[in-house]
Design a protein around this motif. Structure first.
Motif, PDB file in Angstrom:
ATOM      1  N   SER A   1      -3.933   5.606  44.389  1.00  0.00           N
ATOM      2  CA  SER A   1      -4.876   5.085  43.395  1.00  0.00           C
ATOM      3  C   SER A   1      -6.316   5.112  43.861  1.00  0.00           C
ATOM      4  O   SER A   1      -7.220   4.737  43.106  1.00  0.00           O
TER       5      SER A   1
ATOM      6  N   THR B   1      -8.648   7.445  44.573  1.00  0.00           N
ATOM      7  CA  THR B   1      -9.650   8.285  43.911  1.00  0.00           C
ATOM      8  C   THR B   1     -10.011   7.724  42.542  1.00  0.00           C
ATOM      9  O   THR B   1     -11.199   7.599  42.189  1.00  0.00           O
ATOM     10  N   THR B   2      -8.998   7.361  41.756  1.00  0.00           N
ATOM     11  CA  THR B   2      -9.238   6.765  40.437  1.00  0.00           C
ATOM     12  C   THR B   2      -9.963   5.440  40.576  1.00  0.00           C
ATOM     13  O   THR B   2     -10.866   5.119  39.803  1.00  0.00           O
ATOM     14  N   ASP B   3      -9.568   4.662  41.576  1.00  0.00           N
ATOM     15  CA  ASP B   3     -10.189   3.363  41.810  1.00  0.00           C
ATOM     16  C   ASP B   3     -11.692   3.519  42.063  1.00  0.00           C
ATOM     17  O   ASP B   3     -12.507   2.774  41.502  1.00  0.00           O
TER      18      ASP B   3
ATOM     19  N   THR C   1     -13.634   5.951  41.066  1.00  0.00           N
ATOM     20  CA  THR C   1     -14.282   6.389  39.828  1.00  0.00           C
ATOM     21  C   THR C   1     -14.488   5.229  38.867  1.00  0.00           C
ATOM     22  O   THR C   1     -15.571   5.060  38.287  1.00  0.00           O
TER      23      THR C   1
ATOM     24  N   HIS D   1      -6.623   2.007  31.972  1.00  0.00           N
ATOM     25  CA  HIS D   1      -6.126   3.228  32.611  1.00  0.00           C
ATOM     26  C   HIS D   1      -4.595   3.184  32.735  1.00  0.00           C
ATOM     27  O   HIS D   1      -3.915   4.166  32.417  1.00  0.00           O
TER      28      HIS D   1
ATOM     29  N   ARG E   1      -2.180   5.763  30.892  1.00  0.00           N
ATOM     30  CA  ARG E   1      -1.599   6.809  31.734  1.00  0.00           C
ATOM     31  C   ARG E   1      -0.378   6.370  32.523  1.00  0.00           C
ATOM     32  O   ARG E   1       0.232   7.176  33.227  1.00  0.00           O
TER      33      ARG E   1
ATOM     34  N   PHE F   1       0.241   3.665  38.599  1.00  0.00           N
ATOM     35  CA  PHE F   1      -0.112   4.590  39.671  1.00  0.00           C
ATOM     36  C   PHE F   1       1.136   4.957  40.468  1.00  0.00           C
ATOM     37  O   PHE F   1       2.028   4.131  40.667  1.00  0.00           O
TER      38      PHE F   1
END
Length: 202
Positions: free
Chosen positions: A15, A17-19, A21, A82, A86, A89
């Protein structure tokens, strides 16, 4: 008795990279187009609260509880959206079963210690079906400094331990564990650490 404490993003869940962003998006949504340093590693405290305090200082914005809460709540809400859109994670392979096995063990006590905020951490762990009931969760809502967050997790476990082991994926995790004289297990390619968890005791 052995204490085993886990970071979350990049250590148990894929998680990070998404975190990153979503965190930056929340900062921009609340504070506007503020100046942000070129990399997270350029901040002194690699925690959600620590980075935010330095962003505010860099931009001559007063650090107030209201401002911090606004960014935190925006971020937690975005993580929720998110996950709703989606799904949860993905775990680092084998992480959930490993944590569950330690949680059930009679010779280990388990806690989570993350530089993220409580609401987002609990949401991510719960959505990915990691055990959360009866496991301490220390976060950036408790302390700004990572070492203090880690110590808070240990204090919540109570008692005396023969060893304390911390699993983390960042150099800041390794440095914090070293400063506390804890055992450290690197996770992920950044630290040339494990890329999957085996079964058995830590």
């Amino acid at each position: 008795m052995k204490a085993v404490i886990f970071d979350i993003d990049g250590t148990l869940l894929q998680s990070d990279t998404t975190d990153d962003t979503l965190y930056l998006a929340a900062v921009r949504e609340v504070l506007g187009n503020v100046k942000v340093r070129p990399s997270w590693g350029m901040y002194t405290q690699f925690t959600a609260a620590g980075i935010l305090a330095e962003i505010l200082d860099d931009n001559a914005i007063e650090v107030t509880p209201e401002t911090v809460a606004a960014v935190r709540d925006c971020f937690v809400a975005s993580v929720g959206r998110h996950v709703s859109a989606r799904g949860p994670f993905a775990e680092v392979p084998g992480a959930k079963a490993f944590v569950q096995s330690l949680h059930k063990s009679t010779t280990h006590r388990v806690a989570y210690a993350t530089g993220g905020w409580f609401g987002a951490a609990l949401l991510k762990l719960s959505a990915s079906e990691f055990p959360v009931i009866g496991i301490p969760l220390a976060t950036s809502d408790d302390y700004v400094e990572r070492q203090e967050i880690m110590l808070h997790a240990l204090r919540q476990l109570g008692g005396a331990f023969d060893t304390v082991t911390y699993y983390g994926d960042g150099h800041w995790d390794a440095e914090a564990a070293k400063s506390l004289r804890w055992q450290f297990v690197p996770v992920g390619r950044k630290l040339n650490g494990l890329i999957s968890y085996g079964s058995g005791a830590a």
